[in-house]
Design a protein around this motif. Structure first.
Motif, PDB file in Angstrom:
ATOM      1  N   THR A  64      -0.618 -10.149  14.339  1.00  0.00           N
ATOM      2  CA  THR A  64      -0.835 -11.801  14.424  1.00  0.00           C
ATOM      3  C   THR A  64      -0.928 -12.113  13.109  1.00  0.00           C
ATOM      4  O   THR A  64      -0.580 -13.514  12.782  1.00  0.00           O
ATOM      5  N   ARG A  65      -1.250 -11.182  12.127  1.00  0.00           N
ATOM      6  CA  ARG A  65      -1.285 -11.960  10.672  1.00  0.00           C
ATOM      7  C   ARG A  65      -1.417 -10.575   9.804  1.00  0.00           C
ATOM      8  O   ARG A  65      -2.246  -9.825   9.969  1.00  0.00           O
ATOM      9  N   ALA A  66      -0.865 -10.385   8.416  1.00  0.00           N
ATOM     10  CA  ALA A  66      -1.079  -9.387   7.825  1.00  0.00           C
ATOM     11  C   ALA A  66      -0.772  -9.934   6.259  1.00  0.00           C
ATOM     12  O   ALA A  66      -0.229 -11.030   5.915  1.00  0.00           O
ATOM     13  N   HIS A  67      -1.690  -9.005   5.544  1.00  0.00           N
ATOM     14  CA  HIS A  67      -1.631  -9.427   3.909  1.00  0.00           C
ATOM     15  C   HIS A  67      -0.269  -8.896   3.318  1.00  0.00           C
ATOM     16  O   HIS A  67       0.474  -9.430   2.509  1.00  0.00           O
ATOM     17  N   SER A  68       0.054  -7.719   3.725  1.00  0.00           N
ATOM     18  CA  SER A  68       1.355  -7.023   3.524  1.00  0.00           C
ATOM     19  C   SER A  68       2.137  -6.214   4.895  1.00  0.00           C
ATOM     20  O   SER A  68       1.060  -5.965   5.626  1.00  0.00           O
ATOM     21  N   GLY A  69       3.307  -6.058   4.816  1.00  0.00           N
ATOM     22  CA  GLY A  69       3.664  -5.412   5.952  1.00  0.00           C
ATOM     23  C   GLY A  69       3.551  -6.076   7.212  1.00  0.00           C
ATOM     24  O   GLY A  69       3.682  -7.483   7.342  1.00  0.00           O
ATOM     25  N   MET A  88       0.706  -1.133  -0.072  1.00  0.00           N
ATOM     26  CA  MET A  88      -0.094   0.008   0.043  1.00  0.00           C
ATOM     27  C   MET A  88       0.935   1.189   0.080  1.00  0.00           C
ATOM     28  O   MET A  88       1.804   1.267   0.587  1.00  0.00           O
ATOM     29  N   ASN A  89       0.542   2.267  -0.901  1.00  0.00           N
ATOM     30  CA  ASN A  89       1.534   3.333  -1.048  1.00  0.00           C
ATOM     31  C   ASN A  89       1.434   4.417  -0.068  1.00  0.00           C
ATOM     32  O   ASN A  89       2.131   5.336  -0.153  1.00  0.00           O
ATOM     33  N   TRP A 104      -9.036 -11.080   9.640  1.00  0.00           N
ATOM     34  CA  TRP A 104      -8.238 -10.216   9.544  1.00  0.00           C
ATOM     35  C   TRP A 104      -8.554  -9.433   8.199  1.00  0.00           C
ATOM     36  O   TRP A 104      -9.253  -9.927   7.185  1.00  0.00           O
ATOM     37  N   ILE A 105      -8.600  -8.135   8.392  1.00  0.00           N
ATOM     38  CA  ILE A 105      -8.866  -7.183   7.170  1.00  0.00           C
ATOM     39  C   ILE A 105      -7.488  -6.125   6.876  1.00  0.00           C
ATOM     40  O   ILE A 105      -7.203  -5.674   7.781  1.00  0.00           O
ATOM     41  N   ASP A 106      -7.181  -6.364   5.829  1.00  0.00           N
ATOM     42  CA  ASP A 106      -5.807  -5.417   5.462  1.00  0.00           C
ATOM     43  C   ASP A 106      -6.031  -4.842   4.102  1.00  0.00           C
ATOM     44  O   ASP A 106      -6.770  -5.171   3.455  1.00  0.00           O
ATOM     45  N   ASP A 107      -5.118  -3.470   4.037  1.00  0.00           N
ATOM     46  CA  ASP A 107      -5.137  -2.962   2.665  1.00  0.00           C
ATOM     47  C   ASP A 107      -6.523  -2.509   2.026  1.00  0.00           C
ATOM     48  O   ASP A 107      -6.917  -2.898   1.150  1.00  0.00           O
ATOM     49  N   LEU A 108      -7.105  -2.006   3.112  1.00  0.00           N
ATOM     50  CA  LEU A 108      -8.474  -1.570   2.664  1.00  0.00           C
ATOM     51  C   LEU A 108      -8.329  -0.248   1.868  1.00  0.00           C
ATOM     52  O   LEU A 108      -7.524   0.568   2.390  1.00  0.00           O
ATOM     53  N   ALA A 109      -9.300  -0.138   0.875  1.00  0.00           N
ATOM     54  CA  ALA A 109      -9.122   1.127   0.030  1.00  0.00           C
ATOM     55  C   ALA A 109     -10.473   1.456  -0.601  1.00  0.00           C
ATOM     56  O   ALA A 109     -11.456   0.378  -0.981  1.00  0.00           O
TER      57      ALA A 109
END
Length: 284
Positions: free
Chosen positions: A72-77, A1-2, A264-269
């Motif tokens: 605990t868990r991440a899609h990125s980072g 994510m930028n 887990w929810i990640d890199d929401l845009a």
């Protein structure tokens, strides 16, 4: 994510507002998606500050579990939003665990909202209605902006499959127009979910049905129905939007959940154009 919202530059914010003001929010599912937030017209949250991002505030908190940003868990980072060990209520009856955040969109966002999030679910697929994201807008001609007066679109799962809904104001949130896919929700792996909420819908008299994609493939809706209490077969009128105003994310169980479950929810845009899953997302 930028970019993170907390570090969203004035230039990016101006670009978003300019696009909205010029009415350039034309939904086109055939347009190639950008990756991440490269178009600088999107609002993005990668949770890499390790805490709830600026602008998001706690909203629902019912039954057992927590909603927090952790590693605990991440899609990125390193970090992601974690709905941890949600449980409570009785399956098959109304009332279940709800842990969410809400965010007020900038003024004049517009009537078209594309979204993207990566979601991980374990250990089982819930049968109960589990809302993951919603976006709300004022009813036509109404000056009321209170949360419980807004029409809304929702991305969710139900009966272990992906689902999307258009709702009138909540409470009660029905009669609602429900679209259920034939696609099981991805378990024990990251799923890239995309959605299009077109509240303008061109010259059509009603807002469009929600659309949804899994890992770049648009979902089909073999099951469509009206949910209401008491029951009805008359579909609701999907009122048209001028501007989306409020977002909600986390997990909302509308019926009970007996098995403690994590999301887990990640890199929401979100933004006025398709954002896409990014080249780094592996094919399923």
């Amino acid at each position: 994510m930028n970019a993170r919202l907390s570090k969203f530059s004035a230039m990016c914010f101006l670009a978003l507002m300019t696009a909205c003001a010029r009415g350039q929010l034309k939904p086109d599912a055939n347009t190639p998606a950008t990756t991440g937030c490269a178009g600088q017209e999107s609002l993005c949250w990668d949770f890499e500050d390790g805490t709830v991002p600026a602008g998001w505030t706690p909203h629902r908190d019912e039954f057992n579990g927590q909603l927090l940003v952790d590693d605990t868990r991440a899609h990125s980072g390193r970090y992601a939003l974690h709905a941890r060990q949600l449980s409570g209520g009785k399956e098959g009856t109304q009332g279940g665990p709800k842990k969410t955040l809400r965010f007020d969109l900038p003024a004049h966002f517009g009537p078209v909202l594309w979204g993207r999030a990566y979601v991980y679910t374990t250990p089982e697929r819930p049968a109960s209605h589990a809302g993951l994201f919603s976006a709300r807008y004022p009813r036509p001609g109404s000056a009321d902006r209170a949360f419980d007066t807004l029409d809304w679109y929702e991305v969710a799962t139900y009966q272990q499959k992906y689902m999307a809904i258009w709702h009138p104001p909540e409470p009660p949130g029905f009669p609602e127009w429900v679209l259920v896919s034939g696609t099981p929700l991805v378990l024990d792996g990251w799923a890239c979910l995309e959605w299009l909420f077109d509240g303008a819908n061109g010259s059509h008299p009603e807002a469009a049905e929600p659309r949804m994609w899994l890992d770049g493939v648009e979902l089909e809706w073999p099951e469509r129905f009206v949910f209401s209490d008491p029951p009805t077969t008359v579909p609701p009128v999907r009122e048209k939007a001028t501007d989306f105003t409020v977002l909600e994310t986390g997990v909302v169980l509308y019926q009970g959940l007996s098995v403690p479950t994590d999301w887990w929810i990640d890199d929401l845009a979100v933004g006025p154009r398709r954002i896409g899953c990014g080249q780094g997302h592996p094919p399923r």
